[in-house]
Design a protein around this motif. Sequence first.
Motif, PDB file in Angstrom:
ATOM      1  N   LYS A  54       0.822  -1.204   0.000  1.00  0.00           N
ATOM      2  CA  LYS A  54       0.000   0.000   0.000  1.00  0.00           C
ATOM      3  C   LYS A  54       0.861   1.261   0.000  1.00  0.00           C
ATOM      4  CE  LYS A  54      -4.208   1.853   2.055  1.00  0.00           C
ATOM      5  NZ  LYS A  54      -5.278   1.641   3.059  1.00  0.00           N
ATOM      6  N   GLU A  55       1.977   1.217   0.724  1.00  0.00           N
ATOM      7  CA  GLU A  55       2.864   2.386   0.779  1.00  0.00           C
ATOM      8  C   GLU A  55       3.457   2.677  -0.596  1.00  0.00           C
ATOM      9  OE1 GLU A  55       2.968  -0.203   2.797  1.00  0.00           O
ATOM     10  OE2 GLU A  55       2.144   0.745   4.612  1.00  0.00           O
ATOM     11  N   GLN A  56       3.869   1.599  -1.285  1.00  0.00           N
ATOM     12  CA  GLN A  56       4.434   1.777  -2.623  1.00  0.00           C
ATOM     13  C   GLN A  56       3.370   2.266  -3.608  1.00  0.00           C
ATOM     14  OE1 GLN A  56       6.079  -2.266  -2.923  1.00  0.00           O
ATOM     15  NE2 GLN A  56       8.097  -1.341  -3.245  1.00  0.00           N
ATOM     16  N   VAL A  57       2.156   1.743  -3.443  1.00  0.00           N
ATOM     17  CA  VAL A  57       1.060   2.176  -4.311  1.00  0.00           C
ATOM     18  C   VAL A  57       0.821   3.669  -4.152  1.00  0.00           C
ATOM     19  CG1 VAL A  57      -1.432   2.053  -4.674  1.00  0.00           C
ATOM     20  CG2 VAL A  57      -0.110  -0.056  -4.441  1.00  0.00           C
ATOM     21  N   ALA A  58       0.769   4.133  -2.904  1.00  0.00           N
ATOM     22  CA  ALA A  58       0.530   5.557  -2.652  1.00  0.00           C
ATOM     23  C   ALA A  58       1.612   6.419  -3.287  1.00  0.00           C
ATOM     24  CB  ALA A  58       0.461   5.809  -1.146  1.00  0.00           C
ATOM     25  N   ALA A  59       2.842   5.972  -3.162  1.00  0.00           N
ATOM     26  CA  ALA A  59       3.957   6.737  -3.726  1.00  0.00           C
ATOM     27  C   ALA A  59       3.867   6.791  -5.250  1.00  0.00           C
ATOM     28  CB  ALA A  59       5.282   6.111  -3.294  1.00  0.00           C
ATOM     29  N   LYS A  60       3.531   5.652  -5.869  1.00  0.00           N
ATOM     30  CA  LYS A  60       3.463   5.608  -7.330  1.00  0.00           C
ATOM     31  C   LYS A  60       2.253   6.390  -7.856  1.00  0.00           C
ATOM     32  CE  LYS A  60       6.056   1.321  -7.981  1.00  0.00           C
ATOM     33  NZ  LYS A  60       7.153   1.984  -8.719  1.00  0.00           N
ATOM     34  N   SER A  87      -3.792  10.318   0.844  1.00  0.00           N
ATOM     35  CA  SER A  87      -2.799  11.001   1.678  1.00  0.00           C
ATOM     36  C   SER A  87      -3.010  12.483   1.432  1.00  0.00           C
ATOM     37  CB  SER A  87      -1.375  10.597   1.282  1.00  0.00           C
ATOM     38  OG  SER A  87      -1.034  11.143   0.018  1.00  0.00           O
ATOM     39  N   PRO A  88      -2.566  13.347   2.327  1.00  0.00           N
ATOM     40  CA  PRO A  88      -2.729  14.789   2.082  1.00  0.00           C
ATOM     41  C   PRO A  88      -2.159  15.220   0.731  1.00  0.00           C
ATOM     42  CG  PRO A  88      -2.055  14.403   4.345  1.00  0.00           C
ATOM     43  CD  PRO A  88      -1.953  13.082   3.642  1.00  0.00           C
ATOM     44  N   GLU A  89      -1.054  14.608   0.351  1.00  0.00           N
ATOM     45  CA  GLU A  89      -0.411  14.942  -0.927  1.00  0.00           C
ATOM     46  C   GLU A  89      -1.290  14.524  -2.106  1.00  0.00           C
ATOM     47  OE1 GLU A  89       3.112  12.658  -2.061  1.00  0.00           O
ATOM     48  OE2 GLU A  89       4.131  14.565  -2.456  1.00  0.00           O
ATOM     49  N   ILE A  90      -1.840  13.315  -2.046  1.00  0.00           N
ATOM     50  CA  ILE A  90      -2.702  12.822  -3.129  1.00  0.00           C
ATOM     51  C   ILE A  90      -3.978  13.642  -3.221  1.00  0.00           C
ATOM     52  CG2 ILE A  90      -4.170  10.879  -3.809  1.00  0.00           C
ATOM     53  CD1 ILE A  90      -1.923   9.012  -2.874  1.00  0.00           C
ATOM     54  N   ILE A  91      -4.578  13.951  -2.067  1.00  0.00           N
ATOM     55  CA  ILE A  91      -5.808  14.757  -2.065  1.00  0.00           C
ATOM     56  C   ILE A  91      -5.554  16.115  -2.716  1.00  0.00           C
ATOM     57  CG2 ILE A  91      -7.456  15.995  -0.608  1.00  0.00           C
ATOM     58  CD1 ILE A  91      -8.028  13.046  -0.742  1.00  0.00           C
ATOM     59  N   ALA A  92      -4.446  16.743  -2.381  1.00  0.00           N
ATOM     60  CA  ALA A  92      -4.119  18.062  -2.952  1.00  0.00           C
ATOM     61  C   ALA A  92      -3.958  17.972  -4.471  1.00  0.00           C
ATOM     62  CB  ALA A  92      -2.843  18.609  -2.313  1.00  0.00           C
ATOM     63  N   LEU A 107     -12.652  14.288 -14.713  1.00  0.00           N
ATOM     64  CA  LEU A 107     -13.667  13.286 -14.387  1.00  0.00           C
ATOM     65  C   LEU A 107     -13.169  12.302 -13.334  1.00  0.00           C
ATOM     66  CD1 LEU A 107     -16.411  11.916 -15.007  1.00  0.00           C
ATOM     67  CD2 LEU A 107     -15.251  10.651 -16.821  1.00  0.00           C
ATOM     68  N   HIS A 108     -11.978  11.738 -13.549  1.00  0.00           N
ATOM     69  CA  HIS A 108     -11.460  10.746 -12.606  1.00  0.00           C
ATOM     70  C   HIS A 108     -11.009  11.393 -11.297  1.00  0.00           C
ATOM     71  CE1 HIS A 108     -11.821   7.255 -15.166  1.00  0.00           C
ATOM     72  NE2 HIS A 108     -11.323   7.943 -16.174  1.00  0.00           N
ATOM     73  N   SER A 109     -10.578  12.646 -11.350  1.00  0.00           N
ATOM     74  CA  SER A 109     -10.168  13.344 -10.127  1.00  0.00           C
ATOM     75  C   SER A 109     -11.357  13.617  -9.222  1.00  0.00           C
ATOM     76  CB  SER A 109      -9.445  14.653 -10.465  1.00  0.00           C
ATOM     77  OG  SER A 109      -8.234  14.412 -11.157  1.00  0.00           O
ATOM     78  N   VAL A 110     -12.439  14.146  -9.791  1.00  0.00           N
ATOM     79  CA  VAL A 110     -13.613  14.449  -8.953  1.00  0.00           C
ATOM     80  C   VAL A 110     -14.267  13.163  -8.447  1.00  0.00           C
ATOM     81  CG1 VAL A 110     -14.035  16.651 -10.115  1.00  0.00           C
ATOM     82  CG2 VAL A 110     -15.231  14.619 -10.918  1.00  0.00           C
ATOM     83  N   SER A 111     -14.235  12.113  -9.267  1.00  0.00           N
ATOM     84  CA  SER A 111     -14.789  10.831  -8.824  1.00  0.00           C
ATOM     85  C   SER A 111     -13.988  10.278  -7.652  1.00  0.00           C
ATOM     86  CB  SER A 111     -14.786   9.823  -9.972  1.00  0.00           C
ATOM     87  OG  SER A 111     -15.643  10.242 -11.010  1.00  0.00           O
ATOM     88  N   ALA A 112     -12.665  10.386  -7.737  1.00  0.00           N
ATOM     89  CA  ALA A 112     -11.799   9.899  -6.657  1.00  0.00           C
ATOM     90  C   ALA A 112     -12.026  10.691  -5.374  1.00  0.00           C
ATOM     91  CB  ALA A 112     -10.336   9.985  -7.088  1.00  0.00           C
ATOM     92  N   LEU A 113     -12.164  11.995  -5.481  1.00  0.00           N
ATOM     93  CA  LEU A 113     -12.388  12.822  -4.291  1.00  0.00           C
ATOM     94  C   LEU A 113     -13.667  12.411  -3.564  1.00  0.00           C
ATOM     95  CD1 LEU A 113     -11.326  16.336  -5.642  1.00  0.00           C
ATOM     96  CD2 LEU A 113     -10.186  15.028  -3.824  1.00  0.00           C
ATOM     97  N   GLY A 114     -14.675  12.031  -4.318  1.00  0.00           N
ATOM     98  CA  GLY A 114     -15.923  11.597  -3.705  1.00  0.00           C
ATOM     99  C   GLY A 114     -15.791  10.270  -2.983  1.00  0.00           C
ATOM    100  N   LYS A 115     -14.822   9.453  -3.385  1.00  0.00           N
ATOM    101  CA  LYS A 115     -14.643   8.119  -2.775  1.00  0.00           C
ATOM    102  C   LYS A 115     -13.684   8.126  -1.589  1.00  0.00           C
ATOM    103  CE  LYS A 115     -15.456   5.840  -7.222  1.00  0.00           C
ATOM    104  NZ  LYS A 115     -14.837   5.202  -8.390  1.00  0.00           N
ATOM    105  N   LEU A 116     -12.842   9.153  -1.504  1.00  0.00           N
ATOM    106  CA  LEU A 116     -11.795   9.145  -0.486  1.00  0.00           C
ATOM    107  C   LEU A 116     -12.201   9.800   0.824  1.00  0.00           C
ATOM    108  CD1 LEU A 116      -8.670   9.795  -2.741  1.00  0.00           C
ATOM    109  CD2 LEU A 116      -9.552   7.628  -1.862  1.00  0.00           C
ATOM    110  N   GLY A 117     -13.389  10.445   0.835  1.00  0.00           N
ATOM    111  CA  GLY A 117     -13.947  10.913   2.107  1.00  0.00           C
ATOM    112  C   GLY A 117     -13.419  12.215   2.651  1.00  0.00           C
ATOM    113  N   LYS A 119     -13.428  15.915   3.454  1.00  0.00           N
ATOM    114  CA  LYS A 119     -14.481  16.939   3.456  1.00  0.00           C
ATOM    115  C   LYS A 119     -13.923  18.326   3.744  1.00  0.00           C
ATOM    116  CE  LYS A 119     -18.031  13.670   4.986  1.00  0.00           C
ATOM    117  NZ  LYS A 119     -19.137  13.398   5.943  1.00  0.00           N
ATOM    118  N   SER A 120     -12.652  18.521   3.451  1.00  0.00           N
ATOM    119  CA  SER A 120     -12.032  19.826   3.691  1.00  0.00           C
ATOM    120  C   SER A 120     -12.653  20.891   2.794  1.00  0.00           C
ATOM    121  CB  SER A 120     -10.530  19.751   3.429  1.00  0.00           C
ATOM    122  OG  SER A 120     -10.276  19.514   2.047  1.00  0.00           O
TER     123      SER A 120
END
Length: 583
Positions: A54-60, A87-92, A107-117, A119-120
């Motif tokens: 999971k750590e490597q996935v986040a980095a990639k 992660s804060p970096e991915i969300i940004a 399209l894929h960015s807004v869809s991902a934001l809705g799935k990652l929870g 609420k900032s």
Amino acid sequence: MPAFRYTFGATVCGLALLSPAPAIHAQSVATPAAPAISSEANAVDDLMDGKVSKEQVAAKISQGLDSKMPAVRWRAARAAGLMGVSSPEIIAKLQTGAADKDWVIQLHSVSALGKLGDKSDATIDALTKAAVSSNARVATAAIASLKALEVSPERLAETLSKALASDEDQSDAVHAVEAMVAAGAKSVPLLNASLAHENTAYWASVAIAKIGPEAAGTAPALAKFLGTTKLVESVPQALLALAAIGPEAKSAEPAITAAMKKWATDESVQISGLYALGAIGATNSRAVLDTAAASAKPFESMVASWALAKTNPGDKALTETAVKKLAAGLASADEPMGRAAAHGLASLEIPAGMAAPYLMAAASDPDGKEHVVMALASLGEQVVPHADKALANPKTQKLAIAVLERLGPQAAGATGALVAALDGADAETAVDINDVLANIGPGAAAATEKLAAELKSKDAAVRHSALYALREIGPKAAAAKPAVIALMEAADTSTAEGKFDKLAAAWTLARFMKAEPVLTGKLVEVIQEGLGDDSEIVRHESIIAVVDLGESGKPLHEAVKKLAGSDPNAEVRATAEAATTTH
């Protein structure tokens, strides 16, 4: 009418693309041929196979979101959402992607934001801005993500209100309406909240009018708005919104008549109110309608008569009076009145044969009157016999063609008359008639012989429109096979017209002749060239031809997959992506 109808936004094996673009000419602005999918993009896809920590996935994923290649960035955003990697970096970076110039990345960015929870405020702001995107798919995804994050309608309405208050050219308002319309019934809470703000109530009403009955939950808020607003400019649109909801807004009848009384001197309010009373099926406003029907104001009298017929469907006398006034309204020099008359006729249950004579009389000078075409087309198959006669009359032929094109498959009964009209027709008229035959589809099979003969025309537009019609008729046009093959094999590919002859012939053959191994081998060769063509419309239609070929198109599946990943045109990528799901 354009020379032929090869357009974006087509349906691929039943998969309707959600973001259609306007029709463009086959020899339109060229774009570079699509490069192959990069190893970097494939590496992002491979992250979902579960073999990487999971750590490597986040980095990639974070690294992929920074890539200069669009195909990598949208894949990284998609992976983040599907895998729940945050992660804060991915969300940004996803917040930045929500405003990317490439709509697929958005399209894929807004869809991902809705799935990652997350609420900032930054995420909510990014999604709210995306919700007014000019791209319907992005806007719909943004609204879905806001809903998934459980953002309150009140908060969203307040944000939209602030945005629209500083929107001088109203472009954001138009996009907001498109987004709410795309969400349909899901937008009701937001629409109700928006009706509480003066500067968003008008645009909420516009959206409700477009959504229609699905927005029935907004009727009480619309009624309340009518009773409290001080802006007469917003009242007609609110009344039209109630009309669009229809009988489900019947409880608003008192609010409608009260608004008409309050703004008695405003003609727009009166006409919109009368229309709303008829549309909701008002039962306690007969006196109001009778008074308006007797008015000396033609527009007001016409709408009131329509409302009387609408609320008394069994009264033949009221219906005929309404039809007469509506037909007269069609011929009016007042364009809004003409359009209203067309809509009125389309919505009435008119006994067979009652309306056509009045309408044909009103259409004696139809040039430029689109609403006349719409009104005639609203009669469906019952207008076809009248259109047959009109096709033979030079003065009404153009009108008849336009009406039959609007009817689509319902115009099948006019196929014989359309074929007859092709005799001696000039090129422009022949192309228009071919477009009608294409819209009719399989029901126009009787035109096959004539269309096959047109493939020998010296006019490229005639040949191409004939090929398109044969393609839309489908297997029932198989008798044209020799003529289509002859055109494909004889095409002079040293010229642009000849090159398109060959391609369009191959697309047509692919639609209804995919079972012959020898022939399909030739088609695969031609369509392969089309998939790598500089023109986006050629690549688009070639993708659809691959789907039409079915199993015979297997040699081309890899090329389609590459276009799905990296074609420079977003619509071509979407078509290819949809096509890959059918393989």
